[in-house]
Design an enzyme around this catalytic site. Structure first.
Site, PDB file in Angstrom:
ATOM      1  N   GLU A 128      55.719   4.228   6.355  1.00  0.00           N
ATOM      2  CA  GLU A 128      54.687   5.091   6.879  1.00  0.00           C
ATOM      3  C   GLU A 128      55.768   6.009   7.606  1.00  0.00           C
ATOM      4  O   GLU A 128      57.063   5.750   7.862  1.00  0.00           O
ATOM      5  CB  GLU A 128      53.813   4.464   7.904  1.00  0.00           C
ATOM      6  CG  GLU A 128      54.510   3.815   9.220  1.00  0.00           C
ATOM      7  CD  GLU A 128      53.548   3.921  10.135  1.00  0.00           C
ATOM      8  OE1 GLU A 128      52.585   4.452  10.557  1.00  0.00           O
ATOM      9  OE2 GLU A 128      53.869   2.751  11.320  1.00  0.00           O
ATOM     10  N   ASN A 176      56.507   7.876  11.300  1.00  0.00           N
ATOM     11  CA  ASN A 176      56.033   8.054  12.602  1.00  0.00           C
ATOM     12  C   ASN A 176      56.613   9.353  13.247  1.00  0.00           C
ATOM     13  O   ASN A 176      57.664   9.537  13.491  1.00  0.00           O
ATOM     14  CB  ASN A 176      56.456   7.008  13.672  1.00  0.00           C
ATOM     15  CG  ASN A 176      55.773   5.743  13.173  1.00  0.00           C
ATOM     16  OD1 ASN A 176      54.580   5.598  13.159  1.00  0.00           O
ATOM     17  ND2 ASN A 176      56.391   4.469  13.319  1.00  0.00           N
TER      18      ASN A 176
HETATM   19  P1  ADP Z   1      51.885   0.347  12.099  1.00  0.00           P
HETATM   20  O1  ADP Z   1      51.262   1.538  11.616  1.00  0.00           O
HETATM   21  O2  ADP Z   1      51.120  -0.864  12.641  1.00  0.00           O
HETATM   22  O3  ADP Z   1      53.293   0.286  12.560  1.00  0.00           O
HETATM   23  P2  ADP Z   1      53.219  -0.362   9.411  1.00  0.00           P
HETATM   24  O4  ADP Z   1      52.851   0.091   8.002  1.00  0.00           O
HETATM   25  O5  ADP Z   1      54.541   0.411   9.853  1.00  0.00           O
HETATM   26  O6  ADP Z   1      51.865  -0.166  10.379  1.00  0.00           O
HETATM   27  O7  ADP Z   1      53.729  -1.864   9.290  1.00  0.00           O
HETATM   28  C1  ADP Z   1      53.852  -2.734  10.443  1.00  0.00           C
HETATM   29  C2  ADP Z   1      54.322  -3.920  10.190  1.00  0.00           C
HETATM   30  O8  ADP Z   1      53.440  -4.550   9.261  1.00  0.00           O
HETATM   31  C3  ADP Z   1      55.792  -3.780   9.288  1.00  0.00           C
HETATM   32  O9  ADP Z   1      56.942  -3.698  10.173  1.00  0.00           O
HETATM   33  C4  ADP Z   1      55.848  -4.915   8.673  1.00  0.00           C
HETATM   34  O10 ADP Z   1      56.461  -6.014   9.271  1.00  0.00           O
HETATM   35  C5  ADP Z   1      54.441  -5.411   8.192  1.00  0.00           C
HETATM   36  N1  ADP Z   1      54.176  -4.675   6.843  1.00  0.00           N
HETATM   37  C6  ADP Z   1      53.663  -3.654   6.643  1.00  0.00           C
HETATM   38  N2  ADP Z   1      53.136  -3.288   5.296  1.00  0.00           N
HETATM   39  C7  ADP Z   1      53.583  -4.504   4.633  1.00  0.00           C
HETATM   40  C8  ADP Z   1      53.395  -4.998   3.435  1.00  0.00           C
HETATM   41  N3  ADP Z   1      53.142  -4.388   2.290  1.00  0.00           N
HETATM   42  N4  ADP Z   1      54.106  -6.219   3.436  1.00  0.00           N
HETATM   43  C9  ADP Z   1      54.514  -7.244   4.295  1.00  0.00           C
HETATM   44  N5  ADP Z   1      54.704  -6.811   5.415  1.00  0.00           N
HETATM   45  C10 ADP Z   1      53.939  -5.342   5.834  1.00  0.00           C
HETATM   46 MG    MG Z   2      54.834   1.167  11.687  1.00  0.00          MG
END
Ligand code: ADP
Ligand code: MG
Ligand code: ADP
Length: 668
Positions: A288, A290
């Site tokens: 994503e 930010n």
């Molecule tokens: P947020 O908006 O809550 O920050 P993210 O998509 O950035 O959500 O994901 C947050 C955390 O979740 C990442 O840092 C990682 O640790 C875990 N994560 C997200 N997507 C995956 C995935 N497809 N496989 C494994 N871990 C994931």
């Molecule tokens: Mg994130």
């Protein structure tokens, strides 16, 4: 440059923005809720504007009130910080419509990138690798199953509007899917007011690597290298560093170029962060973007020497981005720990109350970005992060060692904190080796069978610190009260050495302590080891002790009560009992002191709001079973049964507010 801006946030980041503005000669207006009327940002800002209310909805999330505040106080721009309204496109739009500048990207860019599905689509168009998944919200359980058949288990359910790790759920096998979908929808609706979720393949044990970018109005975009944020608990970052051990020049160039491409294509402006996960085979996938300043931005500042707040203001003010890629050099290593008011010993439940003592570590290469001081109150309404500790070194190991000592000396009383937990993380051999994954904490620190015994050398340091304090504070005072028999009829013969027996858990240490000719210098014999110890004058205050052991400075936190001294050092928390040899002969035969606990009732471990009660009267429960869910500081925490038994009485219902220690249930 602006002459006056409004800071639409609270705590640590509000303080950081205000300090940055002061340096640039920009005046600031802080806004505050009832609960924050005497907070640090309010005292530091040039002006403060009362928003009223305690809850975020009435204060820091109230768009109209904040824009009014900016108008009334004559501000030219609004800095949203992170969290709250920072990624809210409606707020960015309202700010612009009020003739004010939003310090961040344009509203429509926030809207596109804030939707994880739309952002993934954009990334895919630019050939940025994305995690296999479904490019739209799933409507039904059947559709979800069909999607999963294509991508394969395990999968991750994610809120499209997500943030802060909320609502995400891993599903390992088909039979878990239905309930996971239901829970994910519930949590998503509650947290984001919309329940669209999507599915992506779950990458096992990845690293979290993100790229900081800066973009201006003229389509100029640069990146400032990476941060590694793999040390997480429940998808929330705890320790971050820059650079990353997993990223070499080549990978940095690739990820950096893709992050810049995405920012450029999205029409990005200001500071932003592109998040990726990196698998074991060095494949990376876009997660994503930010669209704001990140909590962990200081590690980038420490290695690049840039001030990101300054650049945010300059870009928002219309200045050109004069930095060029070749100006960006990552020098040394920086590590950050988030200092939160929570209790790691009780499943990290948030801790609230008055901070009665607060002493930050000081020293070269140590930076503390804090939102509190002694006398601050930690409230149930807001996030539990109090401060960030950032340490820099010429290399990772130097930064890590500085961080250990800084955490050893970080003294917070009144609320529990994760200071020692953070220290445990960075002292772990796998952390030292740089073997980081997002499962690090779960694998190495929370599993009972993974716990390592403390290194002997660190235990020895703790034994010396506690025994020396006992010797100086207790034994000397007591001995001075003995009849002065040695002085009668002749010169006093000072003792050459002192023996002690120090016990901690199952370890027993025999110590010989010798005072050296120089004042405040000691020699310790501990088993077959000898240590030279110096106590710098006046270095024991506010419950912190500094000792130079074999020429290395070490900080300890100590709290004593007679023969018992509780000590914290390098993430180890232990109680030491100190005896003179003849006392020890008696003490070792005494039964251990009895503990009094109330086992037949469930007490609330914190103040908060009852969200859910999982049992009814007459149910059989077992020790450790989660009985009640309480919400406090944006977190839901389960309260576990203290015993095996049968629920006899329930004194609460969903929606009730409870106080610490209140009896929630009784058991038979
Ligand atoms: P947020 O908006 O809550 O920050 P993210 O998509 O950035 O959500 O994901 C947050 C955390 O979740 C990442 O840092 C990682 O640790 C875990 N994560 C997200 N997507 C995956 C995935 N497809 N496989 C494994 N871990 C994931
Ligand atoms: Mg994130
Ligand atoms: P302060 O926090 O202002 O230093 P304290 O109440 O901690 O004040 O006590 C004064 C001094 O006495 C402290 O600086 C500390 O050196 C010492 N001290 C008092 N009680 C304790 C204790 N229980 N454990 C450790 N040190 C103590």
């Amino acid at each position: 440059m602006f002459s006056k801006i409004l800071v639409a946030n609270r705590g640590e980041i509000a303080v950081r923005i205000i300090r940055g503005c002061k340096r640039m000669g920009v005046r600031t207006v802080a806004v505050y809720s009832d609960a924050d009327s005497r907070s640090l940002p309010v005292t530091l800002a040039d002006e403060a504007y009362h928003l009223g209310g305690d809850r975020p909805a009435e204060s820091y999330l109230n768009k109209e009130k904040i824009i009014d505040a900016a108008r009334v106080t004559g501000c030219e721009a609004i800095h949203p910080g992170y969290g709250f309204l920072s990624e809210n496109p409606a707020f960015a739009r309202m700010t612009a419509e009020a003739g004010l500048i939003f310090i961040g990207p344009p509203a429509d860019v926030i809207a596109t990138l804030g939707d994880k599905i739309a952002a993934k689509k954009l990334a895919a168009e630019l050939n940025i690798p994305i995690v296999a998944g479904h490019p739209a919200p799933v409507q039904s359980d059947e559709e979800a199953m069909a999607v999963i058949e294509k991508i394969g288990f395990p999968v991750l359910l994610k809120p499209a509007a997500g943030g802060g790790g909320k609502g995400m759920r891993v599903v390992m096998q088909p039979q878990e899917l239905n309930s996971a979908l239901k829970l994910c929808r519930q949590e998503t609706r509650k947290a984001f007011g919309d329940d669209s979720i999507f599915i992506e393949r779950y990458i096992e044990a990845p690293r979290h690597i993100e790229i900081q970018v800066l973009a201006d109005h003229n389509g100029r975009v640069i990146h400032l290298g990476e941060r590694e944020c793999s040390i997480q608990r429940r998808y929330q970052k705890i320790i971050e560093e820059s650079p990353s051990m997993a990223v070499d020049e080549e990978l940095r160039r690739k990820m950096g170029a893709m992050a810049c491409d995405l920012a450029l294509r999205a029409g990005y402006r200001n500071a932003g962060t592109v998040e990726f996960i990196l698998d074991r085979n060095q494949n990376f996938y876009f997660l994503e973007m930010n669209t704001r300043l990140q909590v962990e931005h200081p590690v980038t500042e420490m290695v690049t020497g840039l001030d990101l707040i300054e650049w945010q203001l300059r870009i928002a003010g219309g200045e050109k981005l004069t930095l060029k890629p070749e100006d960006i050099r990552l020098t040394g290593w920086a590590i950050e720990a988030r200092i939160c008011a929570e209790d790691p010993a009780r499943n990290f439940i948030p801790s609230m109350g008055l901070i009665t003592r607060y002493a930050e570590p000081l020293g070269d290469n140590i930076r503390v970005d804090s939102g509190v001081n002694a006398g601050s109150r930690v409230h149930v309404f807001y996030d539990s992060m109090l401060a960030k500790l950032i340490c820099w070194g010429t290399d990772r190991e130097t930064a890590r060692k500085t961080m250990i000592q800084a955490l050893n000396g970080y003294h917070i009383e009144g609320v529990s904190s994760n200071v020692d937990f953070a220290n445990q993380v960075i002292n772990h051999p796998a952390f030292i080796r740089g073997e980081l994954t997002t499962d690090f904490i779960a694998d190495h620190l929370l599993r009972e069978d993974a716990k390592l015994p403390p290194p002997l050398e660190q235990l020895h340091c703790m034994v010396m610190a506690t025994t020396l304090i006992y010797h100086l504070r207790v034994a000397l005072v007591r001995n001075s009260l003995l009849p002065l028999k040695s002085q009668v009829g002749g010169a006093m013969t000072p003792e050459k050495y002192h023996d002690y027996v120090t016990k901690s858990e199952n370890d027993i240490f025999n110590i010989r302590l010798r005072q050296m000719p120089a004042e405040l210098e000691w020699e310790f014999q501990l088993g077959d080891k000898t240590y030279q110890v110096k106590t710098p004058p006046l270095e024991f205050f506010r419950r912190r002790l500094k000792l130079i052991i074999n020429n290395e400075p070490n900080m300890f936190r100590l709290r004593y009560d007679g023969n018992f001294i509780e000590a914290a050092f390098c993430g180890i928390i232990r109680t030491f009992e100190i005896y003179e040899p003849r006392e020890w002969e008696l003490a070792r035969y005494m039964p251990p002191p009895a503990r009094r606990t109330r086992e037949n009732v469930l007490e609330s471990p914190m103040p908060g709001l009852v969200v859910e009660i999982n049992v009814k009267s007459g149910d059989r429960v077992y020790r450790g079973q989660e009985l009640v869910v309480i919400e406090s500081m944006k977190m839901e925490s389960a309260v576990a049964s203290p015993c095996d038994g049968i629920v006899d009485s329930i004194h609460i219902k969903p929606g009730d507010t409870v106080e610490t220690g209140m009896v929630l249930m009784g058991f038979k």
